[in-house]
Write a protein that holds these residues in place. Structure first.
Motif, PDB file in Angstrom:
ATOM      1  N   VAL A  27      53.275  47.444  17.063  1.00  0.00           N
ATOM      2  CA  VAL A  27      52.110  48.473  16.919  1.00  0.00           C
ATOM      3  C   VAL A  27      52.524  49.779  16.663  1.00  0.00           C
ATOM      4  N   GLU A  28      52.186  50.250  15.573  1.00  0.00           N
ATOM      5  CA  GLU A  28      52.546  51.855  15.275  1.00  0.00           C
ATOM      6  C   GLU A  28      51.735  52.578  15.883  1.00  0.00           C
ATOM      7  N   GLY A  29      52.491  53.692  16.360  1.00  0.00           N
ATOM      8  CA  GLY A  29      51.577  54.985  16.962  1.00  0.00           C
ATOM      9  C   GLY A  29      51.753  55.000  18.249  1.00  0.00           C
ATOM     10  N   TRP A  30      51.636  56.192  18.768  1.00  0.00           N
ATOM     11  CA  TRP A  30      51.415  56.397  20.409  1.00  0.00           C
ATOM     12  C   TRP A  30      50.295  55.553  21.013  1.00  0.00           C
ATOM     13  N   PRO A  31      50.455  54.917  22.184  1.00  0.00           N
ATOM     14  CA  PRO A  31      49.818  53.884  22.697  1.00  0.00           C
ATOM     15  C   PRO A  31      48.241  54.702  23.360  1.00  0.00           C
ATOM     16  N   GLY A  32      48.673  56.228  23.657  1.00  0.00           N
ATOM     17  CA  GLY A  32      47.637  57.113  23.922  1.00  0.00           C
ATOM     18  C   GLY A  32      46.449  57.248  22.892  1.00  0.00           C
ATOM     19  N   ARG A  33      46.965  57.209  21.662  1.00  0.00           N
ATOM     20  CA  ARG A  33      45.789  57.497  20.805  1.00  0.00           C
ATOM     21  C   ARG A  33      44.733  56.534  20.935  1.00  0.00           C
ATOM     22  N   PRO A  34      43.324  56.788  20.660  1.00  0.00           N
ATOM     23  CA  PRO A  34      42.446  56.041  20.728  1.00  0.00           C
ATOM     24  C   PRO A  34      42.345  54.703  19.846  1.00  0.00           C
ATOM     25  N   ALA A  35      42.768  54.994  18.621  1.00  0.00           N
ATOM     26  CA  ALA A  35      42.828  53.929  17.609  1.00  0.00           C
ATOM     27  C   ALA A  35      44.103  52.768  18.141  1.00  0.00           C
ATOM     28  N   VAL A  36      44.937  53.249  18.600  1.00  0.00           N
ATOM     29  CA  VAL A  36      46.077  52.541  19.126  1.00  0.00           C
ATOM     30  C   VAL A  36      45.758  51.581  20.354  1.00  0.00           C
ATOM     31  N   GLU A  37      45.138  52.405  21.110  1.00  0.00           N
ATOM     32  CA  GLU A  37      44.779  51.874  22.405  1.00  0.00           C
ATOM     33  C   GLU A  37      43.676  50.751  22.236  1.00  0.00           C
ATOM     34  N   ARG A  38      42.694  51.004  21.337  1.00  0.00           N
ATOM     35  CA  ARG A  38      41.668  50.039  20.939  1.00  0.00           C
ATOM     36  C   ARG A  38      42.455  48.615  20.248  1.00  0.00           C
ATOM     37  N   ARG A  39      43.398  48.640  19.781  1.00  0.00           N
ATOM     38  CA  ARG A  39      44.107  47.722  18.816  1.00  0.00           C
ATOM     39  C   ARG A  39      44.704  46.760  20.053  1.00  0.00           C
ATOM     40  N   LEU A  40      45.552  47.746  21.002  1.00  0.00           N
ATOM     41  CA  LEU A  40      45.791  47.064  22.137  1.00  0.00           C
ATOM     42  C   LEU A  40      45.110  46.219  23.185  1.00  0.00           C
ATOM     43  N   TRP A  41      43.850  46.768  23.430  1.00  0.00           N
ATOM     44  CA  TRP A  41      42.701  46.358  24.041  1.00  0.00           C
ATOM     45  C   TRP A  41      42.472  44.873  23.432  1.00  0.00           C
ATOM     46  N   ALA A  42      42.335  44.817  22.076  1.00  0.00           N
ATOM     47  CA  ALA A  42      41.959  43.672  21.495  1.00  0.00           C
ATOM     48  C   ALA A  42      42.874  42.703  21.631  1.00  0.00           C
ATOM     49  N   LEU A  43      44.292  43.175  21.431  1.00  0.00           N
ATOM     50  CA  LEU A  43      45.257  42.030  21.685  1.00  0.00           C
ATOM     51  C   LEU A  43      45.194  41.566  23.088  1.00  0.00           C
ATOM     52  N   ALA A  44      44.961  42.140  24.172  1.00  0.00           N
ATOM     53  CA  ALA A  44      44.930  41.977  25.597  1.00  0.00           C
ATOM     54  C   ALA A  44      43.799  40.730  25.723  1.00  0.00           C
ATOM     55  N   GLU A  45      42.531  41.368  25.094  1.00  0.00           N
ATOM     56  CA  GLU A  45      41.727  40.354  25.246  1.00  0.00           C
ATOM     57  C   GLU A  45      41.727  38.877  24.419  1.00  0.00           C
ATOM     58  N   HIS A  46      42.607  39.092  23.602  1.00  0.00           N
ATOM     59  CA  HIS A  46      42.698  37.856  22.638  1.00  0.00           C
ATOM     60  C   HIS A  46      43.627  36.967  23.618  1.00  0.00           C
ATOM     61  N   TYR A  47      44.719  37.349  24.249  1.00  0.00           N
ATOM     62  CA  TYR A  47      45.554  36.475  25.092  1.00  0.00           C
ATOM     63  C   TYR A  47      45.103  36.112  26.475  1.00  0.00           C
ATOM     64  N   THR A  48      44.143  36.859  27.104  1.00  0.00           N
ATOM     65  CA  THR A  48      43.802  36.573  28.336  1.00  0.00           C
ATOM     66  C   THR A  48      43.213  35.489  28.340  1.00  0.00           C
ATOM     67  N   PRO A  49      43.531  34.269  29.334  1.00  0.00           N
ATOM     68  CA  PRO A  49      42.978  33.082  29.547  1.00  0.00           C
ATOM     69  C   PRO A  49      41.757  33.242  30.388  1.00  0.00           C
ATOM     70  N   ASP A  50      41.125  31.919  30.678  1.00  0.00           N
ATOM     71  CA  ASP A  50      39.933  31.844  31.587  1.00  0.00           C
ATOM     72  C   ASP A  50      40.311  31.246  32.893  1.00  0.00           C
ATOM     73  N   GLU A  51      41.662  30.757  32.775  1.00  0.00           N
ATOM     74  CA  GLU A  51      42.022  30.073  34.007  1.00  0.00           C
ATOM     75  C   GLU A  51      43.639  30.754  34.465  1.00  0.00           C
ATOM     76  N   ARG A  52      43.968  30.551  35.808  1.00  0.00           N
ATOM     77  CA  ARG A  52      45.214  31.029  36.306  1.00  0.00           C
ATOM     78  C   ARG A  52      45.057  32.534  35.846  1.00  0.00           C
ATOM     79  N   LEU A  53      44.075  33.472  36.371  1.00  0.00           N
ATOM     80  CA  LEU A  53      44.208  34.672  36.110  1.00  0.00           C
ATOM     81  C   LEU A  53      45.059  35.408  37.177  1.00  0.00           C
ATOM     82  N   VAL A  54      45.220  34.973  38.263  1.00  0.00           N
ATOM     83  CA  VAL A  54      46.057  35.697  39.128  1.00  0.00           C
ATOM     84  C   VAL A  54      47.577  35.820  38.652  1.00  0.00           C
TER      85      VAL A  54
END
Length: 363
Positions: free
Chosen positions: A160-187
């Motif tokens: 992912v290009e760009g400094w993660p502190g930039r809003p657009a980059v951070e939004r991209r990373l939140w979307a990826l984190a949301e995509h990969y987070t499961p419904d089970e074994r969250l701990v």
């Protein structure tokens, strides 16, 4: 041309690889993983912000011994809280921890609002990612995290290009984190994401050969692991100067002042500070007439995230002093009180021998 890894992995595939690695190689015996509850997880998450696990562990254990629950923390004075925080740095974290404890007790009946991400994130010092980590780690409910370790893993995995502190980059990373987070074994999943970034996908020396995502990491395929994530655009740190007064009485005690609750070293105890030697002398003439200055110690630099502070310690022997009010105290290096100290002040005080001030060298 070498085939590039896919832009997005199926979440099930990602989760399986990550959790299999965590089961075999993750950290399972950290002190906050024992007797897990929202309070212990919260304290650990705040301490771990910008601080390594090995540094945090002894602080966490001392903190839990003194404040085993949120009620005991809320009932404590700020000085005692900051005293236990001394050395961890980023002291706003300690002040916010204390404030949040009082909010939890006063407004939430002593129970963390783990049913609501928004209410958790609204507590002092807790943002979206920390709130998600507390909820996931203490309740097992689905909540997404995006701390520095997770940002680094996702940024490299997808280049992912760009400094993660930039809003657009951070939004991209939140979307990826949301995509990969499961419904089970969250701990386990949230701990695994943090562990992967902390132990393998390290900032300066990633251990790609042991990473479960080596074959599908875009940055690794390009040989550009160290280029990601991109650094914040740097500005030259300005340098400020201050003169710190080491005013010692005949019993070897040193005068300290409590800093304002906001700003530099907020709420901590420090040596009296002045812009220059002339301002210090004017203060002595007005408040402690007859005091004798010793030769100044060698200046040293204390670096903050946004500026450098050049500190000149100025020892002096007191003549007499106007009454000491509640914002000042006499500190006895041989029997130190339990108060929060700014890190360079703690080092200076540790260098003092009772009843004696060296006059030839600094700390």
């Amino acid at each position: 041309m070498t085939d590039m890894p896919p832009a997005i992995l199926p979440p099930e595939r990602f989760q399986q690889r990550l959790l299999a690695w965590f089961d075999a190689h993750g950290r399972h015996d950290l002190p906050w993983q024992q007797e897990r509850n929202p309070y212990r997880v919260w304290v650990s998450e705040i301490m771990l912000q910008q601080t390594q696990v090995a540094t945090v562990i002894p602080y966490f254990e001392r903190f839990m011994a003194r404040f085993p629950d949120v009620a005991s923390l809320a009932a404590a004075g700020q000085d005692e809280v900051l005293h236990l925080w001394t050395g961890l740095g980023y002291y706003a974290r300690g002040r916010n921890l204390h404030k949040a404890a009082r909010v939890v007790v006063d407004e939430h009946g002593g129970e963390f609002p783990v049913h609501s991400l928004d209410e958790m994130a609204a507590l002092p010092g807790i943002g979206r990612s920390t709130a998600g980590a507390i909820i996931a780690q203490s309740t097992g409910r689905r909540a997404v995290i995006l701390d520095g370790n997770v940002k680094r893993v996702l940024t490299r995995l997808h280049a992912v290009e760009g400094w993660p502190g930039r809003p657009a980059v951070e939004r991209r990373l939140w979307a990826l984190a949301e995509h990969y987070t499961p419904d089970e074994r969250l701990v386990d999943f949230t701990q695994a994401m943090m562990d992967l970034g902390a132990t393998l996908c390290r900032r300066g020396s990633p251990d790609c050969g042991r990473c479960p995502f080596e074959a599908v990491c875009v940055a690794h395929a390009r040989g550009e692991e160290k280029r990601f994530p991109e650094s914040k655009p740097r500005k030259a740190l300005p340098t400020r100067t201050t003169v710190m007064l080491l005013l010692q009485d005949g019993e070897g005690r040193v005068l300290l002042e409590q800093r304002p609750s906001s700003g530099l070293w907020g709420g901590l105890w420090s040596l009296p500070q002045f812009d220059d030697a002339e301002a210090l002398q004017a203060w002595l003439d007005a408040r402690a007439p007859g005091s004798e200055l010793e030769p100044a110690w060698t200046p040293f630099i204390h670096v903050f995230s946004h500026f450098r502070l050049e500190i000149t310690p100025q020892p002096a022997r007191i003549g007499r002093l106007d009454a000491v009010d509640e914002a000042r105290c006499w500190y006895d290096p041989s029997d130190p009180p339990s108060i929060g100290l700014a890190a360079p002040v703690k080092a200076l005080l540790a260098s003092l021998a009772p009843f004696a001030l060296t006059t030839t060298a600094g700390p």
